[in-house]
Design an enzyme around this catalytic site. Structure first.
Site, short mmCIF file in Angstrom:
data_model
loop_
_atom_site.label_atom_id
_atom_site.label_comp_id
_atom_site.label_asym_id
_atom_site.label_seq_id
_atom_site.Cartn_x
_atom_site.Cartn_y
_atom_site.Cartn_z
N CYS A 59 73.77 37.26 56.61
CA CYS A 59 73.11 38.28 57.44
C CYS A 59 71.98 37.65 58.27
O CYS A 59 72.18 36.64 58.93
CB CYS A 59 72.64 39.40 56.53
SG CYS A 59 72.31 40.96 57.37
N HIS A 60 70.77 38.21 58.23
CA HIS A 60 69.66 37.64 59.00
C HIS A 60 69.20 36.29 58.44
O HIS A 60 68.51 35.54 59.14
CB HIS A 60 68.48 38.61 59.04
CG HIS A 60 68.77 39.85 59.83
ND1 HIS A 60 69.23 41.00 59.24
CD2 HIS A 60 68.68 40.11 61.15
CE1 HIS A 60 69.41 41.92 60.18
NE2 HIS A 60 69.08 41.41 61.34
N GLU A 90 72.98 45.26 64.86
CA GLU A 90 71.54 45.44 65.11
C GLU A 90 71.28 46.72 65.89
O GLU A 90 70.33 47.46 65.62
CB GLU A 90 71.00 44.21 65.87
CG GLU A 90 69.53 43.94 65.68
CD GLU A 90 69.16 43.51 64.27
OE1 GLU A 90 68.80 44.40 63.47
OE2 GLU A 90 69.21 42.30 63.97
#
Length: 230
Positions: A135-136, A166
């Site tokens: 993910c991030h 997002e």
């Protein structure tokens, strides 16, 4: 006898959005679901963060129906490691064969430009270890250069939280940059699932990345497969 590997699970310390009233931090399942795979093999592990100390948890990720979250968040050993994470500056890369970067939006602020993140990733990778992120957390890989000066992700198959995801969580105006765009700018070969929020991973030799929270378990499973079955 299988070799004994040790994993370093890296989490964010960052909690604030520019304008939102709620806080960010670790997306809990990205740590627990990954570790749940490691636990099946009794793999030793440590939890670290840029500053060390208590890892903040994004309250929106505290899903009570997630039995894996419940199991590990209430496990005294796992919880103690989360509440007392090692400062990255104190980590010796020689001790680890696996490094894994958890996500949560906070990572977008304290991973990409952190010199210790870059150094540890390079050192573990160059001594034959696995580099993984979800993910991030994939933002940790953006600026990692290898000893020959090339970027780790240059021309490598990767994934990470997508622009569409997002936008759908309505945080595209809050983050310092869009991860999908940044990965493409660094010449990574970015791909994603056709449908947002479904599990999706990319594997490029000793680099394993997952797109979103639901991909964390698959990243863990693939890391173990690559370590033990090659």
């Amino acid at each position: 006898m299988d070799p004994i590997y040790r994993a370093l699970i890296v989490c964010t310390n960052h909690t604030d959005y520019p304008t939102k009233p709620f806080k960010t931090g670790l997306w809990l399942s990205e740590a627990t679901h990954f570790y749940d795979e490691l636990a099946d093999r009794n793999l030793p592990y440590d939890i670290a963060s840029p500053k060390g100390g208590a890892v903040p948890i994004d309250e929106r990720s505290m899903d009570r129906r997630d039995t894996v979250n419940e199991k590990w968040y209430n496990n005294p050993t796992f919880r103690a490691k989360l509440d007392n994470s090692l400062p990255l500056a104190d980590v010796n890369p020689e001790n680890y064969q696996i490094i894994y970067f958890t996500g949560g939006h906070g990572t977008m602020w304290d991973f990409p430009d952190n010199e210790i993140v870059k150094r540890l990733t390079r050192q573990i990778y160059e001594k034959g270890g696995m580099v993984s992120a979800v993910c991030h957390g994939v933002s940790a890989l953006l600026n990692v250069t290898l000893s020959d000066g090339t970027l780790l992700i240059d021309n490598r198959q990767v994934t990470g939280f997508s622009n569409m995801e997002e936008k759908l969580v309505r945080l595209d105006e809050e983050v310092p940059f869009l991860l999908e765009d940044a990965l493409k700018q660094q010449k990574a070969l970015y791909s994603k699932s056709l449908i947002p929020f479904l599990p999706y991973i990319e594997v490029d030799e000793r680099l394993v990345t997952g797109q979103n929270p639901l991909s964390a378990r698959k990243v863990g499973r693939k890391v173990l497969e690559e370590m033990y079955e090659k």
